[in-house]
Design a protein around this motif. Structure first.
Motif: not given
Length: 357
Positions: A69-70, A129-136
């Motif tokens: 799912a990316g 989870a998407a927000a955390r990944r964007r921050r990373r």
């Protein structure tokens, strides 16, 4: 219509209170010899017929997301712990993340500080989870930009006559102000009048192919008209910075090393070279440093006098060598004056050095 008579239901044989069949004479049922089985009952909280065969679906907004799912796929730490029906195992014996009987699952109600969408709806685990990944990703990209900027600043060297960059071990790696990267054409540095004055007779001029590109140039002048034989060789070579050079490794130090090696070879030639020891004289007022040398070669009955002048100007070394045949074993050549040879070599060296300014 006559009234129907309803008879009471007949008791089965062997049933207590049935007088028609003697007790103990009835046929036993087919399950009489089987052990009794107590059916298991579903755990409290589930209606009959709804015993769960798998874990219940996750709360809305936390549905599992496939791996393909990316970057917005749910992280492994966002999924709730596996469901364990309450009452099926004693407290403390369940798998990690199981909920003790009678307690409320931690995922049933979101924490008060969870982000909420307009209207009060709590955002699901996928959005978190998407927000955390964007921050990373943003942190990693920022780090790469800073590292790339540092590498670019270390590589890019401003042009112009600025001081040459220095490597960590103190070596200069580029040309300094005043140093030359190219030299003029050797044949064009000496005026024609100088050539005719010091090389009497028909002169043949030749320009050997350069072996150092534009950093080097050479020219030969030959007179072969008995009793005069002359061969004059002029070489110009601009040295580049080198880690093998002495001092700070600059181009000037590379030229200093070459100049010193030439002087040493003339003063104290190797026994394997079969060259005679030269007579050295220091020359003042010519380049940064200069010297002249004279030698006499004897081979197979022939005698050749050789006069040389070597000049260093910054990182350029000018070498002039003039051969005069004093006596030959064939033909009638000579005699020759060593002082005339030295004067001619000095005149050619002065003309070549002046062309470097």
């Amino acid at each position: 219509m006559p009234e129907q008579e309803f008879l009471p239901p007949r008791r089965p044989a062997g049933f207590p209170g049935n007088p028609d069949v003697p007790r103990g004479s009835e046929d036993p049922p087919p399950w009489a010899g089987l052990p009794s089985v107590r059916p298991s009952r579903p755990a409290p909280g589930y209606p009959m017929g709804s015993w769960p065969t798998a874990a219940p679906p996750p709360p809305r907004g936390q549905e599992p997301v496939p791996d393909w799912a990316g970057p917005d796929a749910a992280a492994e730490d966002d999924a709730p712990p596996p469901y364990v029906p309450p009452g099926t195992m004693p407290p403390g014996s369940g798998p990690p993340g199981s909920v003790p009987p009678g307690s409320v699952p931690p995922w049933s109600e979101p924490p008060r500080d969870e982000p909420r969408a307009p209207g009060g709806r709590v955002l699901g685990g996928r959005a978190r989870a998407a927000a955390r990944r964007r921050r990373r990703w943003l942190i990693m990209i920022a780090g790469l930009v800073v590292a790339a900027g540092g590498v670019t600043a270390a590589i890019v060297v401003p042009g112009g006559p600025a001081p040459a960059p220095v490597t960590p071990d103190g070596l200069i790696t580029t040309f300094q102000p005043g140093e030359l990267q190219t030299v003029p054409d050797a044949c064009g540095t000496v005026p024609a009048a100088t050539v005719q004055h010091y090389l009497p007779g028909p002169v043949k001029q030749a320009s050997p192919l350069p072996i150092n590109g534009s950093a080097g140039s050479a020219c030969d002048w030959t007179v072969d008209d008995a009793p005069v034989y002359r061969l004059l060789e002029l070489n110009l070579l601009a040295y580049a910075p080198s880690g093998l050079a002495s001092g700070d490794g600059s181009a000037t130090y590379a030229a200093i090393d070459a100049y010193s090696q030439t002087l040493q070879a003339l003063q104290d030639p190797s026994s394997r070279s079969a060259e005679p020891k030269a007579t050295i004289s220091t020359l003042n007022g010519l380049g940064n440093e200069a010297f002249s040398a004279t030698q006499v070669f004897r081979r197979g009955g022939a005698v050749t006098d050789v006069a040389s002048v070597v000049v260093r100007y910054h990182n350029v070394v000018v070498s002039v060598t003039l051969n005069g045949l004093e006596h030959s074993n064939r033909g009638s050549y000579g005699p020759v004056s060593m002082s005339d040879l030295s004067s001619a070599a000095l005149a050619f060296a002065q003309a070549a050095e002046a062309a470097l300014h």
